[in-house]
Design an enzyme around this catalytic site. Sequence first.
Site, PDB file in Angstrom:
ATOM      1  N   LEU A  86       0.891  -1.224  -0.089  1.00 16.19           N
ATOM      2  CA  LEU A  86      -0.070   0.076   0.122  1.00 16.19           C
ATOM      3  C   LEU A  86       0.966   1.330   0.037  1.00 16.19           C
ATOM      4  O   LEU A  86       1.948   1.278   0.561  1.00 16.19           O
ATOM      5  CB  LEU A  86      -0.876   0.066   1.385  1.00 16.19           C
ATOM      6  CG  LEU A  86      -1.734  -1.123   1.429  1.00 16.19           C
ATOM      7  CD1 LEU A  86      -2.743  -0.806   2.725  1.00 16.19           C
ATOM      8  CD2 LEU A  86      -2.917  -1.121   0.138  1.00 16.19           C
ATOM      9  N   ASP A  87       0.341   2.181  -0.773  1.00 17.84           N
ATOM     10  CA  ASP A  87       1.228   3.539  -0.607  1.00 17.84           C
ATOM     11  C   ASP A  87       1.314   3.936   0.849  1.00 17.84           C
ATOM     12  O   ASP A  87       0.446   3.709   1.655  1.00 17.84           O
ATOM     13  CB  ASP A  87       0.600   4.675  -1.565  1.00 17.84           C
ATOM     14  CG  ASP A  87       0.403   4.023  -3.005  1.00 17.84           C
ATOM     15  OD1 ASP A  87       1.547   3.537  -3.372  1.00 17.84           O
ATOM     16  OD2 ASP A  87      -0.582   4.660  -3.591  1.00 17.84           O
ATOM     17  N   LYS A  88       2.439   4.904   1.021  1.00 18.59           N
ATOM     18  CA  LYS A  88       2.684   5.254   2.339  1.00 18.59           C
ATOM     19  C   LYS A  88       1.415   5.916   2.879  1.00 18.59           C
ATOM     20  O   LYS A  88       1.244   5.721   4.114  1.00 18.59           O
ATOM     21  CB  LYS A  88       3.824   6.342   2.191  1.00 18.59           C
ATOM     22  CG  LYS A  88       3.907   7.205   3.537  1.00 18.59           C
ATOM     23  CD  LYS A  88       5.230   8.193   3.344  1.00 18.59           C
ATOM     24  CE  LYS A  88       5.185   8.944   4.659  1.00 18.59           C
ATOM     25  NZ  LYS A  88       6.179  10.267   4.189  1.00 18.59           N
ATOM     26  N   THR A 104      -1.806   5.507   2.054  1.00 19.00           N
ATOM     27  CA  THR A 104      -3.000   4.598   1.898  1.00 19.00           C
ATOM     28  C   THR A 104      -3.158   3.777   3.108  1.00 19.00           C
ATOM     29  O   THR A 104      -1.997   3.241   3.656  1.00 19.00           O
ATOM     30  CB  THR A 104      -2.911   3.880   0.709  1.00 19.00           C
ATOM     31  OG1 THR A 104      -2.931   4.779  -0.474  1.00 19.00           O
ATOM     32  CG2 THR A 104      -4.321   2.863   0.593  1.00 19.00           C
ATOM     33  N   ARG A 119      -5.598   5.343  -7.959  1.00 17.60           N
ATOM     34  CA  ARG A 119      -5.240   6.945  -7.860  1.00 17.60           C
ATOM     35  C   ARG A 119      -5.152   7.459  -9.561  1.00 17.60           C
ATOM     36  O   ARG A 119      -5.627   8.221 -10.080  1.00 17.60           O
ATOM     37  CB  ARG A 119      -3.866   7.211  -7.258  1.00 17.60           C
ATOM     38  CG  ARG A 119      -3.990   6.896  -5.725  1.00 17.60           C
ATOM     39  CD  ARG A 119      -2.818   6.818  -5.038  1.00 17.60           C
ATOM     40  NE  ARG A 119      -1.985   8.337  -5.042  1.00 17.60           N
ATOM     41  CZ  ARG A 119      -0.855   8.403  -4.643  1.00 17.60           C
ATOM     42  NH1 ARG A 119      -0.107   7.253  -4.138  1.00 17.60           N
ATOM     43  NH2 ARG A 119      -0.202   9.630  -4.762  1.00 17.60           N
TER      44      ARG A 119
END
Length: 324
Positions: free
Chosen positions: A137-139, A141, A238
């Site tokens: 997961l992105d930082k 998210t 996104r």
Amino acid sequence: MSETIKHRLQVPMDKGGMRLDQVAAELFSDYSRARLQTWIKEEALKVDGRACKPREKLLGGEWLELEAELEAQERWLPEAIDLPIVYEDEHILILNKPAGLVVHPAAGHSEGTLLNALLHHAPELNVVPRAGIVHRLDKDTTGLMVVAKTIQAQTDLVEQLQERSMGREYEAVVQGVMTGGGTVDEHMGRHSRHRQKMAVVAEGSGKNAVTHYRVLEKFRAHTHIRCKLETGRTHQIRVHMAHIHYPLVGDPLYGGRNRLPKGCTPDLQDALRLFQRQALHAKRLELSHPATGEWMEWEVELPEDLKALLAALDEDRQGYDDYL
């Protein structure tokens, strides 16, 4: 610290004519194809005691002998970082990742990551590649992630991801009012000019990416949606939402300027201005347990900042309706 593994298996006669790497992948299914090919090239996996090439064809009846070292993740240090664990057994770990936590060490983030925390929580992960992390997961998210605690579990979970059998659903708040749900089926690749960004690209020049979305609630200038991933490309939701002109609120890379509804309250202006991350949360996760085969499902609540944002949007909508 490392672990030595030893296996000796005979090639079934009906596998005659197949390549060594293909047979190895079937007989040693606990390990990934890439790892097995590396072991063949390093001569850790031999055929009747002799070194062979991965593409060499077998006759059937040969003995495959594997003796290899599973190296520990010595370059990454364990760190005592709180992990919000939702479920754990000897094979897998499910956690609810908070915003701001980087998943894997990289340039500029060698410490304080999820990987460092996992090595402290479960030291046995030091012999599992990437400390068992099979997806990211992105930082900024939030939400559910699965971590494999053994190589066997990791191999199985990666296969589920590749076969698209693992279910992952997200909730997001986007700019603009959607008329209804739909599907974005657009290939993705690295942005041609901004290398830190991903982008929709022409078919054939990137990887296929499919995102299904449906509307949960509409506001005056925003929409609360639920997304289901078929694929798991970097920044997929996104990029796809920005591509159809509904970028995520707060997205620093793809969001653009905030879209404020006409005559919105100062409270909503502040809520949108202060929301400094992409409004995206991994809400639901479902998978087949890698050891038992049992189908398992988890769902977690939205984080407090997303709840507050939705409350501000709802208050603005109700105030506008009352005014009319």
